[in-house]
Design a protein around this motif. Structure first.
Motif, short mmCIF file in Angstrom:
data_model
loop_
_atom_site.label_atom_id
_atom_site.label_comp_id
_atom_site.label_asym_id
_atom_site.label_seq_id
_atom_site.Cartn_x
_atom_site.Cartn_y
_atom_site.Cartn_z
N LEU A 161 1.13 -1.21 0.18
CA LEU A 161 0.14 0.21 0.26
C LEU A 161 0.38 1.21 -0.04
O LEU A 161 0.71 2.42 -0.46
CB LEU A 161 -0.70 -0.42 1.45
CG LEU A 161 -2.28 -0.48 0.86
CD1 LEU A 161 -2.42 -1.01 2.18
CD2 LEU A 161 -2.55 -0.47 -0.06
N ARG A 162 1.74 1.32 1.14
CA ARG A 162 2.58 2.15 1.27
C ARG A 162 3.08 2.74 -0.81
O ARG A 162 4.01 4.36 -1.19
CB ARG A 162 3.76 1.61 1.85
CG ARG A 162 3.09 2.50 3.40
CD ARG A 162 4.27 2.67 4.26
NE ARG A 162 5.36 1.75 4.25
CZ ARG A 162 4.91 -0.18 5.08
NH1 ARG A 162 3.28 0.66 6.23
NH2 ARG A 162 5.44 -1.22 5.66
N ARG A 163 3.46 1.79 -1.31
CA ARG A 163 4.64 2.05 -2.20
C ARG A 163 3.53 2.32 -3.92
O ARG A 163 4.02 2.79 -4.32
CB ARG A 163 4.92 -0.20 -3.01
CG ARG A 163 5.54 0.16 -4.32
CD ARG A 163 6.38 1.23 -4.67
NE ARG A 163 6.59 1.36 -6.38
CZ ARG A 163 7.64 1.72 -6.71
NH1 ARG A 163 7.75 3.11 -5.68
NH2 ARG A 163 7.97 2.40 -8.67
N LEU A 164 2.20 2.15 -3.80
CA LEU A 164 0.68 2.03 -4.43
C LEU A 164 0.97 3.82 -4.39
O LEU A 164 1.00 4.66 -4.88
CB LEU A 164 -0.39 2.00 -4.11
CG LEU A 164 -1.72 2.03 -4.93
CD1 LEU A 164 -0.99 2.27 -6.52
CD2 LEU A 164 -3.09 1.64 -4.76
N THR A 165 0.66 4.05 -2.90
CA THR A 165 0.72 5.90 -2.63
C THR A 165 2.31 6.06 -3.04
O THR A 165 1.62 7.32 -3.59
CB THR A 165 0.45 5.68 -1.11
OG1 THR A 165 0.00 5.12 -0.50
CG2 THR A 165 0.48 7.22 -0.20
#
Length: 365
Positions: A57-61
């Motif tokens: 999720l942090r990578r997607l952000t």
């Protein structure tokens, strides 16, 4: 006043790729110009191994924010802490993939001198990787690259590129004039005092390809093995990081030998009659071409492989078609495995010492 520079790059899993070697050259040059104690590297590390849901999720952000080159909020915070406390006067961003760093830093540190080195025109390189490599799942790289490069141009004080083609393209895409064109260079650790070795024309020519296993190398090499090699009077040795995988891309043949992750390239260069570089895509300059010149190799390669290099027919033959390659290989007539004009060109233009003055000029306020 003593200048203090923060050097930002991102880790490359394959240290001997062109990007990795270019970054090492740039860092070493800056340390010589400003003094080793005055240049601090910060390396953005990629996520290794399986990712947790939170990490995904942090990578997607990060992707939604436009982060390339493994950039994330944590590394940005680290960079800001260093700049807050380190007394830095200069920031050197080693890739235009990290152009967002220039924008973020400029807003907080308006007096800092910011330099960006365009190792490729990343917008063009990403388009090539996605479209020619059919890697459509990463199509979002293309607009992200363009956004980062626009930020690099808008918020950096000076820009450097490897060759005039990239300088021209930089101006076409973003209206930016390159401050310096600094070709690829490398440490000259080759001793060329060995006796000259004659080429044995009673045997097939011994050709060498050097490069890691990725699309920019394998697309042209696969074409060469399929279209040119069967009709060429030669044996091909392929050496490079991860290249054992290339054996699965081509039919098995005794005319090709593949070696991966070798500790020393020198023996492979020394036994080759010439270097063959059928590179059809990419950007910047090809480090493998400079390596060939360093070891005194005649080069038979594409216009892309020789982009940025000042060669003539005593050093290289430019080939764009199957027939071009066949003529160059089957009519090859150099007397020795060591080609002196190639070696002299390397020492004059592409040795590490040859480009130091250009870095001094770039860093002038």
């Amino acid at each position: 006043m003593t200048r203090k520079l923060l050097f930002i790059t991102f880790a490359n899993k394959q240290a001997y790729t062109g990007g990795g070697q270019g970054a090492q050259r740039n860092l070493k040059s800056l340390r010589i110009v400003l003094g080793e104690a005055n240049v601090t590297p910060y390396i953005i590390q990629p996520q290794e191994g399986p990712r947790s849901l939170g990490q995904k999720l942090r990578r997607l952000t990060g992707v939604l924010k436009g982060y390339l080159g493994a950039l994330n909020d944590e590394s940005l915070n680290d960079i800001m802490r260093l700049l807050d406390s380190g007394g830095y006067t200069d920031l050197f961003i080693d890739s235009s993939q990290l152009g967002l760093v220039a924008r973020i830093v400029r807003r907080r540190f308006p007096r800092l001198h910011i330099y960006t080195f365009f190792q490729n025109i990343e917008y063009d390189f990403m388009r090539s990787c996605v479209l020619e490599g059919r890697d459509y799942l990463h199509a979002f790289w293309i607009p992200m690259a363009r956004h980062n490069e626009r930020c690099a141009c808008k918020y950096s004080d000076k820009f450097a590129v490897f060759n005039q083609r990239d300088a021209t393209r930089l101006n076409e895409l973003y209206g930016c004039a390159a401050s310096a064109v600094i070709p690829i260079s490398m440490t000259d650790n080759y001793h060329d005092d060995a006796p000259l070795v004659d080429i044995d024309y009673s045997q097939p020519r011994e050709a060498l390809f050097v490069g890691s296993y990725f699309f920019g190398n394998t697309a042209g090499l696969r074409w060469f093995c399929d279209q040119v090699l069967p009709q060429a009077n030669m044996h091909l040795t392929i050496v490079g990081s991860g290249m054992q995988a290339f054996a699965h891309d081509i039919p098995s043949t005794e005319r090709i030998s593949i070696y991966s992750d070798v500790p020393d390239l020198a023996p492979y260069f020394e036994q080759a009659d010439f270097m063959v570089l059928p590179i059809t895509t990419g950007g910047g300059m090809k480090v493998k071409t400079a390596e060939g010149l360093k070891y005194g190799k005649y080069i038979i390669g594409t216009r892309e492989a020789l982009q940025g290099y000042e060669v003539d027919d005593t050093i290289a033959t430019v080939c764009q078609t199957k027939d071009d390659f066949l003529r160059a290989i089957n009519n090859f007539h150099q007397p020795y495995k060591f080609n002196a004009p190639s070696r002299e060109l390397f020492k004059r233009k592409y040795s590490f010492e040859a480009t130091i003055e250009q870095f001094k000029h770039l860093l002038q306020p």
